[in-house]
Design a protein around this motif. Structure first.
Motif, PDB file in Angstrom:
ATOM      1  N   ASP A  49       0.859  -1.178  -0.006  1.00 14.39           N
ATOM      2  CA  ASP A  49      -0.101  -0.107   0.044  1.00 14.39           C
ATOM      3  C   ASP A  49       0.858   1.238   0.005  1.00 14.39           C
ATOM      4  O   ASP A  49       1.265   1.762   1.092  1.00 14.39           O
ATOM      5  CB  ASP A  49      -0.929   0.040   1.463  1.00 14.39           C
ATOM      6  N   GLU A  56      -5.091   9.538   0.462  1.00 14.00           N
ATOM      7  CA  GLU A  56      -6.459   9.146   0.373  1.00 14.00           C
ATOM      8  C   GLU A  56      -7.327  10.429   0.536  1.00 14.00           C
ATOM      9  O   GLU A  56      -8.246  10.605  -0.032  1.00 14.00           O
ATOM     10  CB  GLU A  56      -6.658   8.065   1.197  1.00 14.00           C
ATOM     11  N   GLU A  90       0.673   0.750  -9.833  1.00 10.60           N
ATOM     12  CA  GLU A  90      -0.054   0.961  -8.447  1.00 10.60           C
ATOM     13  C   GLU A  90      -0.645   2.359  -8.452  1.00 10.60           C
ATOM     14  O   GLU A  90      -1.925   2.350  -7.801  1.00 10.60           O
ATOM     15  CB  GLU A  90       0.825   0.785  -7.452  1.00 10.60           C
ATOM     16  N   GLY A  93      -3.898   1.951 -10.498  1.00 10.89           N
ATOM     17  CA  GLY A  93      -4.636   0.950  -9.813  1.00 10.89           C
ATOM     18  C   GLY A  93      -5.533   1.997  -8.687  1.00 10.89           C
ATOM     19  O   GLY A  93      -6.894   1.970  -8.636  1.00 10.89           O
ATOM     20  N   PHE A  94      -4.475   2.955  -8.108  1.00 13.03           N
ATOM     21  CA  PHE A  94      -5.417   3.776  -6.900  1.00 13.03           C
ATOM     22  C   PHE A  94      -6.253   4.744  -7.730  1.00 13.03           C
ATOM     23  O   PHE A  94      -7.284   5.141  -6.973  1.00 13.03           O
ATOM     24  CB  PHE A  94      -4.337   4.494  -6.288  1.00 13.03           C
ATOM     25  N   CYS A  95      -5.886   5.404  -8.719  1.00 12.45           N
ATOM     26  CA  CYS A  95      -6.651   6.256  -9.384  1.00 12.45           C
ATOM     27  C   CYS A  95      -7.842   5.738  -9.830  1.00 12.45           C
ATOM     28  O   CYS A  95      -9.260   6.117  -9.613  1.00 12.45           O
ATOM     29  CB  CYS A  95      -6.256   7.038 -10.526  1.00 12.45           C
ATOM     30  N   ALA A  96      -7.817   4.407 -10.146  1.00 11.09           N
ATOM     31  CA  ALA A  96      -9.030   3.583 -10.851  1.00 11.09           C
ATOM     32  C   ALA A  96     -10.133   3.177  -9.636  1.00 11.09           C
ATOM     33  O   ALA A  96     -11.164   3.527  -9.783  1.00 11.09           O
ATOM     34  CB  ALA A  96      -8.708   2.251 -11.423  1.00 11.09           C
ATOM     35  N   ARG A  97      -9.586   2.913  -8.468  1.00  7.62           N
ATOM     36  CA  ARG A  97     -10.315   2.699  -7.186  1.00  7.62           C
ATOM     37  C   ARG A  97     -11.136   3.861  -6.642  1.00  7.62           C
ATOM     38  O   ARG A  97     -12.321   3.759  -6.417  1.00  7.62           O
ATOM     39  CB  ARG A  97      -9.502   2.167  -6.257  1.00  7.62           C
ATOM     40  N   GLN A  98     -10.375   5.076  -6.868  1.00  9.64           N
ATOM     41  CA  GLN A  98     -10.934   6.232  -6.168  1.00  9.64           C
ATOM     42  C   GLN A  98     -11.860   6.730  -6.996  1.00  9.64           C
ATOM     43  O   GLN A  98     -12.909   7.550  -6.716  1.00  9.64           O
ATOM     44  CB  GLN A  98      -9.774   7.200  -6.216  1.00  9.64           C
ATOM     45  N   ASP A 100     -13.683   4.945  -9.510  1.00  6.22           N
ATOM     46  CA  ASP A 100     -14.590   3.980 -10.061  1.00  6.22           C
ATOM     47  C   ASP A 100     -14.271   3.632 -11.657  1.00  6.22           C
ATOM     48  O   ASP A 100     -15.259   3.722 -12.353  1.00  6.22           O
ATOM     49  CB  ASP A 100     -16.097   4.254  -9.866  1.00  6.22           C
ATOM     50  N   THR A 102     -11.974   1.443 -14.732  1.00  8.54           N
ATOM     51  CA  THR A 102     -11.080   0.499 -14.798  1.00  8.54           C
ATOM     52  C   THR A 102      -9.556   1.018 -15.128  1.00  8.54           C
ATOM     53  O   THR A 102      -9.131   1.992 -15.436  1.00  8.54           O
ATOM     54  CB  THR A 102     -11.394  -0.324 -16.233  1.00  8.54           C
ATOM     55  N   ASP A 103      -8.773   0.054 -14.805  1.00  6.72           N
ATOM     56  CA  ASP A 103      -7.155   0.033 -14.951  1.00  6.72           C
ATOM     57  C   ASP A 103      -6.824   0.759 -16.441  1.00  6.72           C
ATOM     58  O   ASP A 103      -6.381   1.487 -16.874  1.00  6.72           O
ATOM     59  CB  ASP A 103      -6.409  -0.956 -14.610  1.00  6.72           C
TER      60      ASP A 103
END
Length: 287
Positions: A49, A56, A90, A93-98, A100, A102-103
């Motif tokens: 992480d 965040e 990484e 992936g962080f931007c994608a999760r925040q 919503d 896709t990578d």
């Protein structure tokens, strides 16, 4: 190894698969161009992480600026770049999760813009303008000189390559830029996007030597020099809260005599641009 699937034939019947999966006896690591990378892909251990609670929180602040969350992607990429010095997988992936997304959606943007680096940058990013006017005025010579000065005559530093260990003090990433929008002050270069105008090869060498020694020469115009990660945090929209510190870190004169010369001549001589005329649109021939 499994047998490859048959080539789909024309007609209404779609092939169930269009690829052959690797069988259990396939040495994936052995056939990979970089076995160490393949081993990392096959490992089941979760990625570390890298982005903590502060990142965040900053990400949520960025997203709150926009009515649609995906509109925050560009400053979000600057944010992750301010943490790592580049946009890693990484970070994608962080931007994608925040947001919503896709990578793949994030990667499409991160790989489109040259300001997002896919390899770790040095403490400072030195961008030399090599577009037509700057090149003719000496930009090409400056770039070639810095390539050999930061590398060697036998192995000059390449585009977006780093002299020193990326991220460590004194490390420099060199790049040639297509245009830095300062043709009136060419040849120009930037350090972390701050301008150094009317450069010569000797001045450019002295500048990178000063950066490697840990000093930060004042830009020709604009804000005081930061490091690459600090500049990226500002591009993400985060500045000192104290007004005096903010003015000291961010503000700076951006205009130059050369840039304003035309406007000054117009003022001195009373020149004005003609007013816009309301000209009717031509009629389109009916068919």
């Amino acid at each position: 190894m499994t047998n490859p699937t048959a080539v789909p034939e024309p007609g209404p019947r779609d092939a169930e698969t269009t690829y052959a999966a690797a069988g259990g006896d396939t040495d994936v690591v052995g056939i990979a161009p970089e076995p160490a990378v393949a081993e990392g892909i096959l490992a089941d251990a979760p990625a570390a992480d890298i982005f903590g609670a502060d990142t965040e929180r900053q990400a949520k602040e960025i997203i709150a600026r926009y009515p649609v969350s995906r509109s925050a992607l560009l400053p979000m990429l600057h944010l992750v770049q301010s943490v790592q010095g580049y946009v890693s997988q990484e970070g994608i992936g962080f931007c994608a999760r925040q947001l919503d997304l896709t990578d793949a959606e994030v990667s499409a943007v991160a790989t489109f813009y040259t300001m997002y680096k896919r390899r770790p940058c040095g403490e400072h990013l030195v961008s030399v303008c090599t577009n037509t006017l700057c090149a003719a005025l000496g930009g090409d010579d400056i770039y070639r000189t810095l390539q050999t000065h930061l590398g060697s005559a036998d192995k000059p530093l390449g585009h977006e390559e780093t002299a020193g260990t990326p991220g460590e003090p004194g490390s420099i990433t060199l790049e040639h830029a297509e245009c830095l929008a300062a043709c009136d002050l060419g040849p120009v270069l930037q350090v972390n996007y701050e301008y150094y105008d009317n450069q010569t090869t000797d001045q450019a060498v002295a500048l990178v030597d000063a950066l490697r020694a840990g000093t930060k020469p004042a830009p020709t115009r604009g804000a005081p020099l930061s490091d690459f990660k600090g500049a990226e945090l500002q591009l993400a929209g985060f500045f000192p809260e104290d007004e005096a510190t903010y003015r000291g870190d961010v503000d700076g004169p951006s205009q130059a005599v050369e840039t304003l010369r035309g406007a000054q001549l117009a003022t001195d001589r009373g020149w004005t641009a003609p007013g816009a005329q309301d000209v009717p649109l031509p009629e389109v021939e009916k068919k």
